[in-house]
Motif scaffolding. Structure first.
Motif, PDB file in Angstrom:
ATOM      1  N   PRO A  75      18.234   6.109 -25.816  1.00 37.69           N
ATOM      2  CA  PRO A  75      17.276   7.143 -26.249  1.00 37.69           C
ATOM      3  C   PRO A  75      16.016   7.165 -25.388  1.00 37.69           C
ATOM      4  CG  PRO A  75      18.144   5.958 -28.135  1.00 37.69           C
ATOM      5  CD  PRO A  75      18.664   5.253 -26.920  1.00 37.69           C
ATOM      6  N   GLN A  76      15.460   5.986 -25.082  1.00 36.51           N
ATOM      7  CA  GLN A  76      14.243   5.951 -24.269  1.00 36.51           C
ATOM      8  C   GLN A  76      14.507   6.473 -22.862  1.00 36.51           C
ATOM      9  OE1 GLN A  76      12.848   1.887 -24.525  1.00 36.51           O
ATOM     10  NE2 GLN A  76      11.538   2.432 -26.239  1.00 36.51           N
ATOM     11  N   ILE A  77      15.644   6.077 -22.288  1.00 33.03           N
ATOM     12  CA  ILE A  77      15.981   6.527 -20.939  1.00 33.03           C
ATOM     13  C   ILE A  77      16.124   8.043 -20.905  1.00 33.03           C
ATOM     14  CG2 ILE A  77      17.802   6.481 -19.180  1.00 33.03           C
ATOM     15  CD1 ILE A  77      18.255   3.602 -19.812  1.00 33.03           C
ATOM     16  N   LEU A  78      16.848   8.576 -21.889  1.00 31.74           N
ATOM     17  CA  LEU A  78      17.096  10.015 -21.895  1.00 31.74           C
ATOM     18  C   LEU A  78      15.798  10.791 -22.098  1.00 31.74           C
ATOM     19  CD1 LEU A  78      20.466  10.215 -23.870  1.00 31.74           C
ATOM     20  CD2 LEU A  78      20.070   9.940 -21.425  1.00 31.74           C
ATOM     21  N   ILE A  79      14.946  10.320 -23.006  1.00 36.09           N
ATOM     22  CA  ILE A  79      13.689  11.031 -23.257  1.00 36.09           C
ATOM     23  C   ILE A  79      12.782  10.970 -22.035  1.00 36.09           C
ATOM     24  CG2 ILE A  79      11.555  11.014 -24.614  1.00 36.09           C
ATOM     25  CD1 ILE A  79      13.225  10.226 -27.028  1.00 36.09           C
ATOM     26  N   LEU A  80      12.646   9.773 -21.459  1.00 39.25           N
ATOM     27  CA  LEU A  80      11.785   9.653 -20.281  1.00 39.25           C
ATOM     28  C   LEU A  80      12.287  10.559 -19.160  1.00 39.25           C
ATOM     29  CD1 LEU A  80       9.445   8.354 -18.730  1.00 39.25           C
ATOM     30  CD2 LEU A  80      11.010   6.572 -18.008  1.00 39.25           C
ATOM     31  N   PHE A  81      13.608  10.583 -18.966  1.00 41.68           N
ATOM     32  CA  PHE A  81      14.125  11.387 -17.866  1.00 41.68           C
ATOM     33  C   PHE A  81      14.055  12.874 -18.139  1.00 41.68           C
ATOM     34  CE2 PHE A  81      15.144   7.580 -15.836  1.00 41.68           C
ATOM     35  CZ  PHE A  81      15.155   7.908 -14.506  1.00 41.68           C
ATOM     36  N   ALA A  82      14.129  13.254 -19.407  1.00 39.19           N
ATOM     37  CA  ALA A  82      13.935  14.661 -19.726  1.00 39.19           C
ATOM     38  C   ALA A  82      12.515  15.056 -19.315  1.00 39.19           C
ATOM     39  CB  ALA A  82      14.155  14.907 -21.216  1.00 39.19           C
ATOM     40  N   PHE A  83      11.532  14.206 -19.637  1.00 40.27           N
ATOM     41  CA  PHE A  83      10.147  14.493 -19.254  1.00 40.27           C
ATOM     42  C   PHE A  83      10.000  14.534 -17.738  1.00 40.27           C
ATOM     43  CE2 PHE A  83       8.530  13.626 -23.513  1.00 40.27           C
ATOM     44  CZ  PHE A  83       7.541  14.587 -23.570  1.00 40.27           C
ATOM     45  N   ILE A  84      10.549  13.508 -17.076  1.00 43.22           N
ATOM     46  CA  ILE A  84      10.406  13.448 -15.627  1.00 43.22           C
ATOM     47  C   ILE A  84      11.052  14.668 -14.980  1.00 43.22           C
ATOM     48  CG2 ILE A  84      11.162  12.183 -13.587  1.00 43.22           C
ATOM     49  CD1 ILE A  84      10.509   9.638 -15.048  1.00 43.22           C
ATOM     50  N   ALA A  85      12.245  15.035 -15.469  1.00 45.68           N
ATOM     51  CA  ALA A  85      12.943  16.184 -14.893  1.00 45.68           C
ATOM     52  C   ALA A  85      12.118  17.450 -15.077  1.00 45.68           C
ATOM     53  CB  ALA A  85      14.323  16.334 -15.529  1.00 45.68           C
ATOM     54  N   VAL A  86      11.544  17.631 -16.274  1.00 40.90           N
ATOM     55  CA  VAL A  86      10.737  18.822 -16.522  1.00 40.90           C
ATOM     56  C   VAL A  86       9.485  18.797 -15.638  1.00 40.90           C
ATOM     57  CG1 VAL A  86       9.280  19.988 -18.210  1.00 40.90           C
ATOM     58  CG2 VAL A  86      11.568  19.226 -18.860  1.00 40.90           C
ATOM     59  N   LEU A  87       8.790  17.648 -15.616  1.00 44.30           N
ATOM     60  CA  LEU A  87       7.554  17.553 -14.836  1.00 44.30           C
ATOM     61  C   LEU A  87       7.829  17.778 -13.356  1.00 44.30           C
ATOM     62  CD1 LEU A  87       5.704  14.525 -16.478  1.00 44.30           C
ATOM     63  CD2 LEU A  87       5.260  16.962 -16.755  1.00 44.30           C
ATOM     64  N   GLU A  88       8.970  17.274 -12.880  1.00 46.72           N
ATOM     65  CA  GLU A  88       9.281  17.418 -11.475  1.00 46.72           C
ATOM     66  C   GLU A  88       9.715  18.839 -11.154  1.00 46.72           C
ATOM     67  OE1 GLU A  88      11.266  14.345  -8.360  1.00 46.72           O
ATOM     68  OE2 GLU A  88      11.609  14.086 -10.486  1.00 46.72           O
ATOM     69  N   ASP A  89      10.581  19.393 -12.028  1.00 45.58           N
ATOM     70  CA  ASP A  89      11.123  20.718 -11.769  1.00 45.58           C
ATOM     71  C   ASP A  89      10.027  21.776 -11.840  1.00 45.58           C
ATOM     72  OD1 ASP A  89      13.400  22.054 -10.986  1.00 45.58           O
ATOM     73  OD2 ASP A  89      13.802  22.799 -12.998  1.00 45.58           O
ATOM     74  N   CYS A  90       9.020  21.574 -12.716  1.00 44.45           N
ATOM     75  CA  CYS A  90       7.987  22.612 -12.815  1.00 44.45           C
ATOM     76  C   CYS A  90       6.911  22.395 -11.755  1.00 44.45           C
ATOM     77  CB  CYS A  90       7.386  22.642 -14.215  1.00 44.45           C
ATOM     78  SG  CYS A  90       6.239  21.326 -14.555  1.00 44.45           S
ATOM     79  N   GLY A  91       6.914  21.268 -11.075  1.00 44.45           N
ATOM     80  CA  GLY A  91       5.981  21.053  -9.972  1.00 44.45           C
ATOM     81  C   GLY A  91       4.794  20.181 -10.331  1.00 44.45           C
TER      82      GLY A  91
END
Lengths: 75, 723
Positions: free
Chosen positions: B352-368
């Motif tokens: 759960p922690q890995i998935l949540i952190l990576f969802a955030f990272i993916a969003v933060l990275e993808d939006c710039g």
């Protein structure tokens, strides 16, 4: 003549020469910064370093130390 | 009849919209390919169009084909067909951003030199149009000499035209021509080193101190640097210094090629990104926004993950109970329940922690936003020899080092990335909390000022915040010493993140962790289980588990439960690990520990969350649930605290210096790398055993030293204050 790190936010300049390490010069060229290009300093980070620069439609950030190797002619 | 199978290499600058295009072309038919010896992962996708099977290889986003590291060399080697596991591509699909054509074409002109057929896809045509930039694809195609297809991959616009262009196989372009002086030097070098492809010889000449120069000097000729220096000096004398000739030639050619094809407004329009950046990179508002974003990330890893982690935990308990009631007592049942199921549980519990952190990272990275975060934090991080990109991994490590280490991939520089990985486990993660709670609750609460427990807990977190930067600085000055890496970084245009990209990122992170770290975690859990289980007979040859089984039966007499708990303690005391612990008691003595603390610490090396449970068994109150440590209504947890206080009070050392011993244990746990998962992930991310071994060693030494200093200082202070 000035160096890029001496420009204040909002100021524009033309790049005159680059005197950094070969890899710095190469990276800047890849991002569109080379002799003759026009750039604008947009912002400084909260502690004054690094700086944000616009070159055409490219926004890039570099450290003061790196910016000090770029000689520019303020416009 | 054309060849029925085409291998296409997808190449483009970072943030050119390459991932979106890749996902749109290959859909779900994709997988991650690994390359031995490097940390590079490339995605491969497949699709069929008009009877042709396509294999799409997604190369990491790059601004140029000038390799600076072995990782960057992989992409170049792959394009040249020099990797044994991967045949050369038949076709190159170059991705360029319509709102920044000139700069993106820089890489395209390098790709043109590979001699392969090419198709160019132009992305972000909508953003460009909004800025008043018009692109004539037909004119650009004529100027570049290859098919040019505008696409909007997220909405499927132009995708059929792109597939059709790929089916036709593209065209081999004519690259920009360099000045004669350059061509002359190149010809001479090609003649001198006939085995090296011309493309690499050109990079060798242009990339001063680059990876190819280092590599060929080692493998081909030690005289190479001298020859190159001479050639570069001749070029400089001819007015073609390598520092400028490549950029001048390429951009000059690009200006001519785009002159009629791309029209820009005379003055650049203020874009949406400019307006957003006025706030997000602002000294005050930007910092505030950053703090809010970080708080959100942090809070969500802690809070949102908790119900899922609890569910996994109870699922594990449920499966264990189910097995327990259907199997006869014995080593196999114990291995399954205490070794395998606990092991699987402790792998899954991180998900759960890995998935949540990576969802955030993916969003933060993808939006710039990720690049802005690095921009804001760079100065602070540079004080400890790192850069702005290390901040988010280190912060997320306060929740859990495992996803944090996986997220260090955003750090391009190898040395900075290693330093971040190696210090991340020093941040106090959530699994240390039960240990702090147990000892603060037992020894630092009753009879002390109301603020002391909070301050002590804060102090434990402070240890990580202070020691991690210090170790990073030390590493960067010694083992990981080297030239300060370039910080020059693009701040990409903001965009709405695409769900597909985010989901793929999250899935990749989760499956990578389960597949590659899972096995090592399982193995270490089984090992600790065995060393606490065997030998399972007492001196008289009667089996402990059998005796406990009888005592725990429903019809057992009053007081049998307590006897069973006592027996558990005796069994662990006589187990192999118990014996080792007792044998090592002299080593624990300087920290103020007895063998029980020692064994609990040893048993916690695969996963520190077992500390509280093991402690309960050793002190004869049964296994305590780590989550219930702070719950005053939990009988076992309250019992453990009472037993701890009572046993320690009867002991000459721990009776007098109880607080010092408690602090020594906490400091030890704060600094120690008691987490098989962390080590397994370090092994996976660094592709080497030396970094996990190094991390384990330095942290264990630091922990021992920390525990030692804490106890000895505490002892002196206690004596000075008159007990």
């Amino acid at each position: 003549m000035a160096t890029l790190n001496e420009l204040r936010p909002g100021e524009s300049a033309r790049v005159v020469s680059l005197s950094g390490t070969p890899s710095l010069i190469q990276r800047l060229a890849e991002l569109g910064m080379f002799e003759g290009e026009t750039l604008t300093v947009v912002a400084l980070a909260p502690l004054g370093d690094p700086i944000e620069v616009h070159l055409g439609n490219t926004r890039l950030t570099l450290r003061q130390q790196e910016a000090a190797t770029v000689t520019v002619e303020p416009l | 009849m054309p060849s029925a199978h085409l291998r296409v290499a997808l190449v483009g600058n970072p943030n050119a919209g390459k991932s979106t295009l890749f996902n749109a072309l290959s859909g779900l038919r994709q997988h991650v390919g690994n390359y031995p010896g490097v940390t590079v992962e490339m995605k491969k996708g497949r699709f069929t169009y008009h009877g042709i099977d396509f294999t799409l290889i997604d190369l990491p986003g790059t601004y140029s084909l000038a390799p600076r590291s072995p990782d960057e060399m992989v992409a170049v080697d792959l394009l040249l067909g020099r990797r044994a596991e991967e045949a050369a591509p038949d076709l190159i699909l170059a991705v360029i951003d319509a709102s920044n054509v000139d700069r993106h074409l820089y890489l395209t002109t390098q790709l043109m030199e590979l001699g392969l057929p090419m198709v160019v896809a132009v992305t972000m045509t909508d953003t460009a149009a909004a800025q008043g930039i018009a692109l004539d694809a037909a004119k650009l195609a004529a100027a570049l000499g290859v098919p040019v297809v505008p696409v909007l991959a997220s909405r499927g616009v132009g995708m059929d035209a792109l597939r059709a262009a790929l089916c036709h196989g593209g065209l081999v372009p004519v690259p920009p021509k360099f000045p004669d002086a350059v061509t002359g030097e190149l010809d001479a070098l090609v003649a001198a080193y006939p085995l090296v492809p011309r493309f690499l010889v050109q990079r060798l000449l242009f990339d001063v101190g680059g990876h190819i120069e280092t590599w060929l000097t080692q493998t081909l000729a030690a005289t190479l640097p001298a020859e190159l220096t001479a050639a570069r000096q001749r070029l400089a004398a001819a007015g073609c210094a390598v520092s400028g000739v490549e950029a001048r030639t390429r951009y000059g050619w690009i200006r001519l090629a785009t002159a009629g094809a791309v029209t820009k407004p005379a003055t650049r329009l203020t874009t949406r990104t400019d307006r957003i950046d006025r706030v997000l990179t602002h000294k005050v508002w930007g910092t505030l926004a950053f703090l809010v974003v970080m708080f959100l990330v942090f809070q969500s890893i802690f809070v949102w993950a908790k119900p899922f982690m609890d569910a996994i935990d109870s699922g594990r308990g449920w499966v264990g109970d189910l097995l327990g009631s259907h199997m006869a007592a014995g080593p196999l049942r114990s291995l399954l329940i205490d070794g395998v199921i606990k092991g699987v549980g402790s792998v899954l519990v991180f998900l759960p922690q890995i998935l949540i952190l990576f969802a955030f990272i993916a969003v933060l990275e993808d939006c710039g936003y990720m690049a802005r975060a690095a921009f804001l934090m760079d100065k602070v991080m540079s004080r400890c020899g790192l850069n702005g990109k290390s901040f988010i991994p280190l912060l997320s490590s306060v929740a859990c080092a495992v996803p944090a280490i996986l997220s260090t991939r955003v750090i391009e520089n190898r040395r900075d990335r290693l330093a971040t990985i190696v210090v991340a486990p020093l941040m106090s993660c959530s699994a240390r909390l039960p240990v702090y709670a147990l000892f603060i609750g037992s020894f630092l609460r009753d009879g002390y000022a109301w603020w002391l427990p909070g301050v002590t807990l804060f102090g434990m977190y402070l240890i990580g915040f202070l020691v991690a930067p210090l170790v990073a600085l030390l590493l960067k000055r010694t083992l990981l010493r080297g030239e300060t890496p370039l910080f020059v970084m693009e701040l990409p245009a903001y965009k709405v993140p695409t769900l597909k990209t985010v989901l793929f990122r999250v899935y990749d992170a989760g499956s990578a962790f389960v597949k590659r770290a899972g096995t090592i975690i399982l193995a270490s859990m089984a090992l600790i289980w065995a060393s606490l289980y065997f030998p399972h007979h007492d001196a008289a040859g009667v089996s402990y588990p059998d005796r406990i089984e009888t005592l725990e039966a429903d019809d057992a007499p009053e007081g049998a439960k307590a006897e069973a708990a006592q027996l558990q303690g005796e069994w662990k005391r006589n187990s192999y690990l118990g014996r080792v612990g007792r044998g090592l008691e002299p080593a624990f003595a300087p920290l103020g520990w007895d063998w029980k603390i020692g064994v609990a610490a040893l048993a916690s090396f695969p996963a520190r969350e077992v500390m509280v449970g093991t402690f309960g068994i050793l002190y004869g109150v049964g296994e305590v649930d780590a989550k219930e440590v702070d719950n005053p209504d939990d009988e076992k947890a309250a019992g453990l605290k009472a037993t701890l206080r009572k046993e320690w009070a009867d002991d000459p050392i721990r009776g007098k210096y109880g607080v010092s011993v408690a602090l020594s244990v906490m400091v030890f746990f704060a600094l120690c790398c008691q987490c098989g998962s962390t080590l397994a992930v370090i092994r996976r991310e660094t592709r080497s055993w030396s970094w996990p071994v190094f991390t384990f060693t330095y942290m264990t030494l630091l922990a021992y030293l920390g525990g030692f200093v804490t106890f000895q200082l505490g002892r002196v202070l206690t004596d000075a204050l008159g007990g």
